[in-house]
Design a protein around this motif. Sequence first.
Motif, mmCIF file in Angstrom:
data_model
loop_
_atom_site.group_PDB
_atom_site.id
_atom_site.type_symbol
_atom_site.label_atom_id
_atom_site.label_comp_id
_atom_site.label_asym_id
_atom_site.label_seq_id
_atom_site.Cartn_x
_atom_site.Cartn_y
_atom_site.Cartn_z
ATOM 1 N N GLU A 6 0.254 -2.525 -4.311
ATOM 2 C CA GLU A 6 0.540 -3.662 -3.457
ATOM 3 C C GLU A 6 0.747 -4.904 -4.305
ATOM 4 N N ASP B 136 -5.264 -3.786 4.801
ATOM 5 C CA ASP B 136 -6.115 -4.783 4.165
ATOM 6 C C ASP B 136 -7.313 -5.149 5.034
ATOM 7 N N HIS C 65 0.830 -1.221 0.000
ATOM 8 C CA HIS C 65 0.000 0.000 0.000
ATOM 9 C C HIS C 65 0.855 1.257 0.000
ATOM 10 N N HIS D 248 -9.638 -8.538 -2.008
ATOM 11 C CA HIS D 248 -9.717 -8.020 -0.637
ATOM 12 C C HIS D 248 -9.989 -6.511 -0.664
ATOM 13 N N ILE E 113 -4.493 0.771 -5.962
ATOM 14 C CA ILE E 113 -5.649 1.208 -5.168
ATOM 15 C C ILE E 113 -5.726 2.715 -5.284
ATOM 16 N N HIS F 188 -10.126 -2.534 1.582
ATOM 17 C CA HIS F 188 -9.187 -1.688 2.308
ATOM 18 C C HIS F 188 -9.877 -0.747 3.281
HETATM 19 ZN ZN LIG Z 1 -4.353 -4.498 0.129
#
Ligand SMILES: [Zn+2]
Length: 160
Positions: free
Chosen positions: A87, A107, A39, A94, A77, A96
């Motif tokens: 990432e 995460d 991230h 998944h 992201i 965030h």
């Molecule tokens: Zn992540």
Amino acid sequence: MVSNLVSPDAAVVPELRAAGLRVTMARQAVLGWLAKHPHATADTIARGVRAEYGSLSLQAIYGVLAACTDAGLLRRIEPAGHPARYERRVGDNHHHVVCRTCGRTEDVDCVVGPRPCLEPASDHGFALDEAEVVFWGLCPSCLRADGTGAGTHYQQEEWQ
Ligand SMILES: [Zn+2]
Ligand SMILES: [Zn+2]
């Protein structure tokens, strides 16, 4: 663009090859660093990679990030109002949690069931295969700083 890179992360070589990407020092360095620092923004990646592996231009970093994201080796992201973060954890849908103040991102695994892990009230006839959820709030250090101290300082340092 690349000079004096030392000891790139050889562990990512098979992944680069499998993705059909040429193995370069810059790609090994960025992927290797990101494996340990998920991230991260492009600026943070540039600082980290330079400190660990040697000189690498921001332009080169952006080139690596774009190529590896397109190839599916990285996930990008983009929290609204914050710089994009990258990432190595890809393909598992998944989610965030993002701090409104400093942008710290962590995460969040799906709560229940296979993806898309959320049931919309209406799918409008679409065949859904992914749900992208961002939980917004304040991280522990920004909560402690109460919007005045460390949180603001970190924000300036991280985002200039
Ligand atoms: Zn992540
Ligand atoms: Zn925060």
